[in-house]
Enzyme design. Structure first.
Site, mmCIF file in Angstrom:
data_model
loop_
_atom_site.group_PDB
_atom_site.id
_atom_site.type_symbol
_atom_site.label_atom_id
_atom_site.label_comp_id
_atom_site.label_asym_id
_atom_site.label_seq_id
_atom_site.Cartn_x
_atom_site.Cartn_y
_atom_site.Cartn_z
ATOM 1 N N TYR A 12 21.364 26.323 103.683
ATOM 2 C CA TYR A 12 21.995 25.698 102.677
ATOM 3 C C TYR A 12 22.573 27.380 102.022
ATOM 4 O O TYR A 12 22.078 27.814 101.078
ATOM 5 C CB TYR A 12 21.751 25.028 101.780
ATOM 6 C CG TYR A 12 22.041 25.137 100.073
ATOM 7 C CD1 TYR A 12 23.300 25.081 99.791
ATOM 8 C CD2 TYR A 12 21.335 24.197 98.965
ATOM 9 C CE1 TYR A 12 24.460 25.165 98.915
ATOM 10 C CE2 TYR A 12 21.682 24.021 97.720
ATOM 11 C CZ TYR A 12 23.368 24.253 97.904
ATOM 12 O OH TYR A 12 24.072 24.044 96.484
ATOM 13 N N SER A 30 29.684 17.535 95.175
ATOM 14 C CA SER A 30 29.252 16.970 93.530
ATOM 15 C C SER A 30 30.766 15.723 94.064
ATOM 16 O O SER A 30 30.554 14.714 92.817
ATOM 17 C CB SER A 30 29.238 17.965 92.716
ATOM 18 O OG SER A 30 30.555 18.534 92.770
ATOM 19 N N LYS A 61 25.522 24.013 105.355
ATOM 20 C CA LYS A 61 26.193 23.447 104.550
ATOM 21 C C LYS A 61 26.113 25.118 103.720
ATOM 22 O O LYS A 61 26.086 26.049 103.533
ATOM 23 C CB LYS A 61 25.823 23.269 102.765
ATOM 24 C CG LYS A 61 25.926 22.606 101.951
ATOM 25 C CD LYS A 61 25.653 22.360 100.317
ATOM 26 C CE LYS A 61 26.168 22.022 99.585
ATOM 27 N NZ LYS A 61 25.608 21.599 98.203
ATOM 28 N N SER A 89 28.850 26.695 101.299
ATOM 29 C CA SER A 89 29.023 26.511 100.022
ATOM 30 C C SER A 89 29.490 28.020 99.419
ATOM 31 O O SER A 89 28.901 28.416 98.712
ATOM 32 C CB SER A 89 27.901 25.890 99.194
ATOM 33 O OG SER A 89 27.838 24.582 99.115
ATOM 34 N N GLY A 123 30.782 23.160 101.505
ATOM 35 C CA GLY A 123 30.751 22.791 100.424
ATOM 36 C C GLY A 123 31.441 23.120 99.023
ATOM 37 O O GLY A 123 30.775 23.494 98.224
#
Length: 320
Positions: free
Chosen positions: A143, A218, A173, A175, A199
Protein backbone atom coordinates in the site's frame (compact mmCIF):
# COMPACT_ATOMS: atom_id res chain seq x y z
CA UNK A 1 3.47 -18.80 -4.72
CA UNK A 2 0.20 -17.37 -3.52
CA UNK A 3 -2.39 -16.91 -6.21
CA UNK A 4 -5.96 -15.74 -5.65
CA UNK A 5 -8.90 -17.53 -7.20
CA UNK A 6 -8.81 -14.76 -9.76
CA UNK A 7 -6.77 -11.62 -10.18
CA UNK A 8 -7.84 -8.66 -8.06
CA UNK A 9 -9.12 -6.16 -10.60
CA UNK A 10 -11.88 -3.64 -11.21
CA UNK A 11 -13.21 -1.52 -8.39
CA UNK A 12 -12.28 -2.20 -4.79
CA UNK A 13 -14.16 -0.19 -2.15
CA UNK A 14 -11.99 1.05 0.70
CA UNK A 15 -14.53 0.31 3.39
CA UNK A 16 -15.59 2.70 6.13
CA UNK A 17 -15.73 1.40 9.70
CA UNK A 18 -19.24 2.22 10.97
CA UNK A 19 -19.35 3.59 14.51
CA UNK A 20 -21.93 4.53 17.08
CA UNK A 21 -22.27 8.08 18.38
CA UNK A 22 -20.14 6.98 21.34
CA UNK A 23 -17.25 5.90 19.12
CA UNK A 24 -17.74 2.14 19.37
CA UNK A 25 -17.74 0.03 16.21
CA UNK A 26 -21.24 -0.60 14.89
CA UNK A 27 -20.91 -4.17 13.64
CA UNK A 28 -24.67 -4.51 13.19
CA UNK A 29 -24.76 -2.63 9.86
CA UNK A 30 -21.92 -4.41 8.05
CA UNK A 31 -24.20 -7.03 6.52
CA UNK A 32 -26.43 -4.28 5.13
CA UNK A 33 -23.30 -2.46 3.93
CA UNK A 34 -22.16 -5.55 1.96
CA UNK A 35 -25.55 -5.81 0.27
CA UNK A 36 -25.52 -2.12 -0.60
CA UNK A 37 -22.08 -2.32 -2.26
CA UNK A 38 -23.01 -5.36 -4.31
CA UNK A 39 -26.60 -4.52 -5.23
CA UNK A 40 -26.56 -0.72 -5.52
CA UNK A 41 -22.98 0.10 -6.52
CA UNK A 42 -21.92 -3.06 -8.35
CA UNK A 43 -18.75 -3.32 -6.26
CA UNK A 44 -17.72 -6.82 -5.14
CA UNK A 45 -14.18 -6.31 -3.85
CA UNK A 46 -13.25 -4.54 -0.63
CA UNK A 47 -10.16 -3.23 1.17
CA UNK A 48 -10.73 -3.35 4.93
CA UNK A 49 -9.05 -1.40 7.76
CA UNK A 50 -7.19 0.99 5.50
CA UNK A 51 -7.10 4.79 5.68
CA UNK A 52 -10.82 5.17 5.00
CA UNK A 53 -11.57 2.43 7.54
CA UNK A 54 -9.53 4.23 10.23
CA UNK A 55 -7.55 1.03 10.66
CA UNK A 56 -4.69 2.70 12.49
CA UNK A 57 -7.12 4.33 14.92
CA UNK A 58 -8.47 0.94 15.96
CA UNK A 59 -7.02 -1.47 18.51
CA UNK A 60 -5.62 -4.78 17.27
CA UNK A 61 -8.60 -6.63 18.75
CA UNK A 62 -11.00 -4.23 16.99
CA UNK A 63 -9.17 -4.68 13.68
CA UNK A 64 -9.42 -8.44 14.05
CA UNK A 65 -13.15 -8.31 14.73
CA UNK A 66 -13.83 -5.85 11.89
CA UNK A 67 -11.96 -8.15 9.50
CA UNK A 68 -13.93 -11.17 10.74
CA UNK A 69 -17.24 -9.39 10.25
CA UNK A 70 -16.48 -8.36 6.67
CA UNK A 71 -15.25 -11.83 5.72
CA UNK A 72 -18.27 -13.50 7.35
CA UNK A 73 -20.90 -11.14 5.96
CA UNK A 74 -19.23 -11.05 2.53
CA UNK A 75 -19.10 -14.82 2.10
CA UNK A 76 -20.78 -15.88 -1.18
CA UNK A 77 -21.51 -12.21 -1.94
CA UNK A 78 -18.12 -10.51 -2.37
CA UNK A 79 -15.41 -11.67 -4.77
CA UNK A 80 -12.38 -10.62 -2.72
CA UNK A 81 -11.80 -9.25 0.77
CA UNK A 82 -8.33 -7.76 1.24
CA UNK A 83 -7.36 -6.86 4.80
CA UNK A 84 -4.92 -4.05 5.49
CA UNK A 85 -2.63 -5.32 8.27
CA UNK A 86 -0.03 -2.54 8.34
CA UNK A 87 1.07 -1.23 11.74
CA UNK A 88 3.99 0.53 13.37
CA UNK A 89 4.77 -2.68 15.26
CA UNK A 90 6.05 -5.60 13.20
CA UNK A 91 4.61 -8.04 15.76
CA UNK A 92 1.14 -6.48 15.49
CA UNK A 93 1.31 -6.56 11.71
CA UNK A 94 2.30 -10.23 11.77
CA UNK A 95 -0.51 -11.04 14.20
CA UNK A 96 -3.04 -9.34 11.94
CA UNK A 97 -1.63 -11.11 8.87
CA UNK A 98 -1.92 -14.52 10.54
CA UNK A 99 -5.45 -13.69 11.63
CA UNK A 100 -6.44 -12.65 8.09
CA UNK A 101 -5.29 -16.04 6.83
CA UNK A 102 -7.14 -17.89 9.60
CA UNK A 103 -10.48 -16.22 8.84
CA UNK A 104 -10.29 -16.83 5.10
CA UNK A 105 -9.42 -13.39 3.74
CA UNK A 106 -8.37 -13.24 0.08
CA UNK A 107 -5.27 -11.10 0.57
CA UNK A 108 -3.39 -8.74 2.85
CA UNK A 109 -1.92 -5.29 2.30
CA UNK A 110 0.67 -3.30 4.24
CA UNK A 111 1.73 0.34 4.34
CA UNK A 112 5.27 1.41 5.15
CA UNK A 113 5.86 2.00 8.88
CA UNK A 114 5.72 5.76 9.27
CA UNK A 115 7.14 6.74 12.68
CA UNK A 116 10.52 5.03 12.67
CA UNK A 117 10.70 5.00 8.88
CA UNK A 118 12.58 2.70 6.50
CA UNK A 119 15.21 4.82 4.77
CA UNK A 120 15.74 2.78 1.62
CA UNK A 121 14.19 0.06 -0.52
CA UNK A 122 16.01 -2.84 1.11
CA UNK A 123 15.00 -1.82 4.63
CA UNK A 124 11.36 -1.46 3.58
CA UNK A 125 11.34 -4.81 1.77
CA UNK A 126 12.79 -6.51 4.82
CA UNK A 127 9.88 -5.21 6.91
CA UNK A 128 7.28 -6.21 4.30
CA UNK A 129 8.89 -9.63 3.90
CA UNK A 130 8.52 -10.37 7.61
CA UNK A 131 4.80 -9.50 7.51
CA UNK A 132 4.13 -11.47 4.32
CA UNK A 133 5.86 -14.53 5.80
CA UNK A 134 3.30 -14.61 8.61
CA UNK A 135 0.60 -15.45 6.03
CA UNK A 136 2.46 -17.44 3.36
CA UNK A 137 -0.71 -18.65 1.62
CA UNK A 138 -2.18 -15.17 1.09
CA UNK A 139 -1.53 -12.77 -1.80
CA UNK A 140 0.41 -9.76 -0.54
CA UNK A 141 -0.06 -6.16 -1.70
CA UNK A 142 2.01 -3.10 -0.90
CA UNK A 143 0.00 0.00 0.00
CA UNK A 144 1.93 2.98 -1.38
CA UNK A 145 0.67 6.25 0.17
CA UNK A 146 3.68 8.54 0.63
CA UNK A 147 1.65 11.67 1.44
CA UNK A 148 0.51 10.04 4.70
CA UNK A 149 3.47 7.81 5.57
CA UNK A 150 6.21 10.26 4.60
CA UNK A 151 8.09 7.31 3.07
CA UNK A 152 9.19 8.56 -0.33
CA UNK A 153 10.71 5.35 -1.72
CA UNK A 154 9.47 5.15 -5.29
CA UNK A 155 7.13 2.28 -6.03
CA UNK A 156 8.96 1.56 -9.29
CA UNK A 157 12.18 1.04 -7.33
CA UNK A 158 10.45 -1.14 -4.73
CA UNK A 159 8.94 -3.46 -7.34
CA UNK A 160 12.29 -4.21 -8.95
CA UNK A 161 12.97 -7.82 -7.96
CA UNK A 162 10.39 -7.81 -5.15
CA UNK A 163 9.05 -11.31 -5.87
CA UNK A 164 12.52 -12.72 -5.29
CA UNK A 165 12.23 -11.48 -1.69
CA UNK A 166 8.45 -11.75 -1.22
CA UNK A 167 7.15 -14.69 -3.31
CA UNK A 168 3.53 -13.92 -2.37
CA UNK A 169 3.70 -10.37 -3.74
CA UNK A 170 0.78 -9.82 -6.14
CA UNK A 171 0.59 -6.07 -6.67
CA UNK A 172 0.19 -2.68 -5.11
CA UNK A 173 -2.31 -0.04 -4.17
CA UNK A 174 -0.79 3.15 -5.57
CA UNK A 175 -2.24 6.14 -3.72
CA UNK A 176 -0.17 8.95 -5.19
CA UNK A 177 -0.50 11.40 -8.07
CA UNK A 178 2.95 10.62 -9.55
CA UNK A 179 1.92 9.07 -12.85
CA UNK A 180 5.56 8.77 -13.92
CA UNK A 181 6.23 6.44 -11.01
CA UNK A 182 2.97 4.56 -11.59
CA UNK A 183 3.56 4.26 -15.32
CA UNK A 184 7.01 2.82 -14.78
CA UNK A 185 5.62 0.29 -12.29
CA UNK A 186 3.42 -0.96 -15.13
CA UNK A 187 5.95 -0.59 -17.95
CA UNK A 188 8.79 -2.41 -16.18
CA UNK A 189 6.61 -5.30 -14.95
CA UNK A 190 4.62 -6.17 -18.04
CA UNK A 191 5.71 -9.81 -17.96
CA UNK A 192 4.37 -10.24 -14.42
CA UNK A 193 0.71 -10.63 -13.60
CA UNK A 194 0.72 -7.93 -10.93
CA UNK A 195 -2.41 -6.07 -9.90
CA UNK A 196 -1.82 -2.34 -10.42
CA UNK A 197 -4.53 -0.76 -8.29
CA UNK A 198 -4.76 3.02 -8.50
CA UNK A 199 -5.79 4.91 -5.39
CA UNK A 200 -6.54 8.48 -6.51
CA UNK A 201 -10.18 8.26 -7.52
CA UNK A 202 -10.40 11.59 -9.34
CA UNK A 203 -7.50 10.60 -11.64
CA UNK A 204 -8.48 7.01 -12.36
CA UNK A 205 -9.04 7.45 -16.09
CA UNK A 206 -5.47 8.70 -16.51
CA UNK A 207 -4.21 5.65 -14.64
CA UNK A 208 -6.29 3.32 -16.82
CA UNK A 209 -4.52 4.72 -19.86
CA UNK A 210 -1.21 4.01 -18.10
CA UNK A 211 -2.20 0.39 -17.50
CA UNK A 212 -4.02 0.28 -14.16
CA UNK A 213 -5.81 -3.05 -13.73
CA UNK A 214 -8.14 -1.78 -11.02
CA UNK A 215 -8.67 0.82 -8.34
CA UNK A 216 -9.04 1.02 -4.57
CA UNK A 217 -10.84 4.07 -3.25
CA UNK A 218 -13.29 5.56 -0.79
CA UNK A 219 -15.63 7.07 -3.38
CA UNK A 220 -16.44 3.62 -4.78
CA UNK A 221 -18.58 3.14 -1.67
CA UNK A 222 -21.10 5.62 -3.07
CA UNK A 223 -19.94 6.42 -6.64
CA UNK A 224 -19.16 2.83 -7.60
CA UNK A 225 -21.97 2.64 -10.14
CA UNK A 226 -20.85 5.83 -11.90
CA UNK A 227 -17.20 4.72 -11.86
CA UNK A 228 -18.14 1.31 -13.24
CA UNK A 229 -19.82 3.11 -16.13
CA UNK A 230 -16.49 4.83 -16.80
CA UNK A 231 -14.64 1.49 -16.68
CA UNK A 232 -17.14 -0.06 -19.10
CA UNK A 233 -16.81 2.85 -21.53
CA UNK A 234 -13.02 2.60 -21.36
CA UNK A 235 -13.11 -1.16 -22.01
CA UNK A 236 -15.32 -0.53 -25.04
CA UNK A 237 -12.85 2.15 -26.24
CA UNK A 238 -15.57 4.79 -25.93
CA UNK A 239 -13.09 7.30 -24.59
CA UNK A 240 -15.38 10.29 -24.97
CA UNK A 241 -17.99 8.72 -22.69
CA UNK A 242 -15.30 7.57 -20.27
CA UNK A 243 -13.99 11.13 -20.06
CA UNK A 244 -17.47 12.50 -19.45
CA UNK A 245 -17.94 10.07 -16.56
CA UNK A 246 -14.55 11.04 -15.08
CA UNK A 247 -15.34 14.75 -15.37
CA UNK A 248 -18.68 14.17 -13.65
CA UNK A 249 -16.96 12.40 -10.76
CA UNK A 250 -14.34 15.15 -10.63
CA UNK A 251 -17.01 17.83 -10.30
CA UNK A 252 -18.16 16.30 -7.05
CA UNK A 253 -14.70 15.55 -5.69
CA UNK A 254 -13.44 19.01 -6.63
CA UNK A 255 -16.42 20.56 -4.85
CA UNK A 256 -15.95 18.66 -1.58
CA UNK A 257 -12.16 19.08 -1.60
CA UNK A 258 -12.69 22.84 -1.50
CA UNK A 259 -14.94 22.41 1.54
CA UNK A 260 -12.42 20.18 3.33
CA UNK A 261 -12.65 16.48 2.53
CA UNK A 262 -11.33 13.48 4.44
CA UNK A 263 -12.43 10.39 6.34
CA UNK A 264 -14.96 12.30 8.48
CA UNK A 265 -16.63 13.76 5.41
CA UNK A 266 -16.57 10.40 3.62
CA UNK A 267 -18.55 8.89 6.48
CA UNK A 268 -21.13 11.69 6.24
CA UNK A 269 -21.48 11.31 2.46
CA UNK A 270 -21.85 7.53 2.67
CA UNK A 271 -24.59 7.97 5.27
CA UNK A 272 -26.39 10.40 2.95
CA UNK A 273 -26.17 8.27 -0.17
CA UNK A 274 -26.68 4.79 1.27
CA UNK A 275 -28.95 5.56 4.23
CA UNK A 276 -26.72 3.33 6.37
CA UNK A 277 -25.46 5.19 9.46
CA UNK A 278 -21.67 5.39 9.41
CA UNK A 279 -21.43 7.45 12.57
CA UNK A 280 -18.61 9.80 13.60
CA UNK A 281 -14.88 9.14 13.18
CA UNK A 282 -12.46 8.34 15.98
CA UNK A 283 -10.53 11.23 17.55
CA UNK A 284 -8.42 13.09 16.68
CA UNK A 285 -10.77 13.36 13.68
CA UNK A 286 -13.98 15.31 14.22
CA UNK A 287 -17.38 14.64 12.66
CA UNK A 288 -18.31 16.53 9.50
CA UNK A 289 -20.03 19.86 10.04
CA UNK A 290 -23.70 20.44 9.30
CA UNK A 291 -22.63 23.02 6.71
CA UNK A 292 -20.52 20.43 4.89
CA UNK A 293 -23.33 17.87 4.94
CA UNK A 294 -25.88 20.34 3.56
CA UNK A 295 -23.54 21.51 0.79
CA UNK A 296 -22.49 17.99 -0.14
CA UNK A 297 -26.12 16.85 -0.22
CA UNK A 298 -27.06 19.66 -2.59
CA UNK A 299 -24.14 18.83 -4.90
CA UNK A 300 -24.96 15.12 -4.88
CA UNK A 301 -28.53 15.93 -5.87
CA UNK A 302 -27.46 18.33 -8.61
CA UNK A 303 -25.26 15.64 -10.17
CA UNK A 304 -28.03 13.04 -9.84
CA UNK A 305 -25.93 10.96 -7.43
CA UNK A 306 -28.67 11.26 -4.82
CA UNK A 307 -32.28 10.62 -5.73
CA UNK A 308 -34.46 13.65 -5.12
CA UNK A 309 -37.79 14.97 -6.33
CA UNK A 310 -37.44 18.52 -5.06
CA UNK A 311 -34.82 19.78 -7.54
CA UNK A 312 -35.46 22.82 -9.61
CA UNK A 313 -34.34 22.61 -13.23
CA UNK A 314 -31.83 25.38 -12.76
CA UNK A 315 -29.96 23.43 -10.09
CA UNK A 316 -29.42 20.27 -12.12
CA UNK A 317 -26.05 19.52 -13.71
CA UNK A 318 -26.18 16.92 -16.46
CA UNK A 319 -23.55 14.19 -16.30
CA UNK A 320 -24.71 12.38 -19.39
Amino acid sequence: MASPKKKLQGLVAATITPMTEHGEINFSVIGQYVDYLVEEQGVKNIFVNGTTGEGLSLSVSERRRVAEEWVTKGRNKLDQVVIHVGALSLKESQELARHAAEIGADGIAVIAPFFLKPWNKDVLINFLKEVAAAAPALPFYYYHIPALTGVKIRAEELLDGIQDKIPTFQGLKFSDTDLLDFGQCVDQNRQRQFAFLFGVDEQLLSALVMGATGAVGSTYNYLGKKTNQMLEAFEQKDFSSALNHQFCIQRFINFVLKLGFGVSQTKAIMTLVSGIPMGPPRPPLQKASREFIDNAKAKLKSLDFLLSTDLKDGNFESCS
